[in-house]
Design an enzyme around this catalytic site. Sequence first.
Site, PDB file in Angstrom:
ATOM      1  N   HIS A 106       0.751  -0.862  -0.296  1.00 59.55           N
ATOM      2  CA  HIS A 106       0.077   0.136  -0.182  1.00 59.55           C
ATOM      3  C   HIS A 106       1.031   1.070  -0.340  1.00 59.55           C
ATOM      4  CE1 HIS A 106      -3.092   2.194   0.665  1.00 59.55           C
ATOM      5  NE2 HIS A 106      -3.027   3.444   1.328  1.00 59.55           N
ATOM      6  N   CYS A 107       0.548   1.774  -0.841  1.00 61.99           N
ATOM      7  CA  CYS A 107       1.774   3.544  -0.761  1.00 61.99           C
ATOM      8  C   CYS A 107       0.557   4.505  -0.409  1.00 61.99           C
ATOM      9  CB  CYS A 107       1.852   3.167  -2.478  1.00 61.99           C
ATOM     10  SG  CYS A 107       3.351   4.748  -2.734  1.00 61.99           S
ATOM     11  N   PRO A 108       1.349   5.666   0.496  1.00 59.11           N
ATOM     12  CA  PRO A 108       0.462   6.398   1.021  1.00 59.11           C
ATOM     13  C   PRO A 108       0.463   7.328  -0.348  1.00 59.11           C
ATOM     14  CG  PRO A 108       2.371   6.103   1.717  1.00 59.11           C
ATOM     15  CD  PRO A 108       2.171   5.329   1.003  1.00 59.11           C
ATOM     16  N   ASN A 143      -2.220   6.832  -2.800  1.00 59.28           N
ATOM     17  CA  ASN A 143      -3.753   6.787  -1.750  1.00 59.28           C
ATOM     18  C   ASN A 143      -4.099   5.257  -2.166  1.00 59.28           C
ATOM     19  OD1 ASN A 143      -5.498   7.766   0.223  1.00 59.28           O
ATOM     20  ND2 ASN A 143      -6.214   7.910  -1.133  1.00 59.28           N
ATOM     21  N   ASN A 144      -3.562   4.118  -2.302  1.00 62.29           N
ATOM     22  CA  ASN A 144      -4.680   2.931  -2.726  1.00 62.29           C
ATOM     23  C   ASN A 144      -3.049   2.002  -2.513  1.00 62.29           C
ATOM     24  OD1 ASN A 144      -5.612   1.340  -4.605  1.00 62.29           O
ATOM     25  ND2 ASN A 144      -6.160   2.755  -6.192  1.00 62.29           N
TER      26      ASN A 144
END
Length: 289
Positions: free
Chosen positions: A146-148, A151-152
Amino acid sequence: MDYEEYEYQAFRHEVDLHNRCCAGRLWCIRDICGIICVILTWFLIMYAEFVVMCVMLLPSPYPIYSIVNMIIFNMGSFLAIASHIRTMCTDPGAVPKGNATKDMIQQMGFKKGQVIFKCQKCCSIKPERAHHCSVCQRCIRKMDHHCPWVNNCVGENNQKYFVLFTFYIATISIHALFLSVNQFIMCIKHEWKECTTYSPPATVVLLLFLVFEALLFAIFTAVMLGTQLQAIWNDETGIEQLKKEEARWVKKSRWKSIQSVFGRFSLGWFSPFTRPSPKTKLESYLYSV
């Protein structure tokens, strides 16, 4: 339709809109940290655009040099933002939530007595290589991480766009470093009034911040790009590499693994506006038993 199926259909209608916006047309994660990171990402790209255009290229006395670099940098920035938006707004491969009912298990082709895996957090049949994301609150097929910043989750359906995002950010960062160093040399050789419309102190501050930003993002995205390409090459996700999971799935050949992410080789590999051929229904649902 029996009562259990009626309950499932009502629940399915509700969860279909989970993590979606614009009447369910777009995938959207409502995470404050992720939204702040997205805004910060766009701000930093716009800052680089401002410095490159207004401080370096437009005041330059060399028109051909300016035009060529403006085209290259603006094209790279546009593709980076487009890739970012596609990564953010594409369903990464979310498993239908709450689909572990008897009727749905039968419809999916599972036989009686066949072992299936159920996620206790989202009450769904958990496909092979799927992992539950606590931020997205869904199981994601071939979840890498999950990559902030986007945002996904990065998963089966949007990994191509994430790879392109890291590639184009690394490209424009290196380009910005080249332009900044060249601008410092030009300003030292000539008078400051001839190389920029801003005062020397303001120009130095703007350029130094751009160099710091470009260097930081060039290193970060280049490492991330290399990690993603290595994972695709070996047909492993980031989580599988981190956990050192033994491959219980049939690994694709390296070329097939690349094609599963980018599609058949063409210029479309480098475009965030094209996507690989969609998975068939069989491939989408019957990953694990």
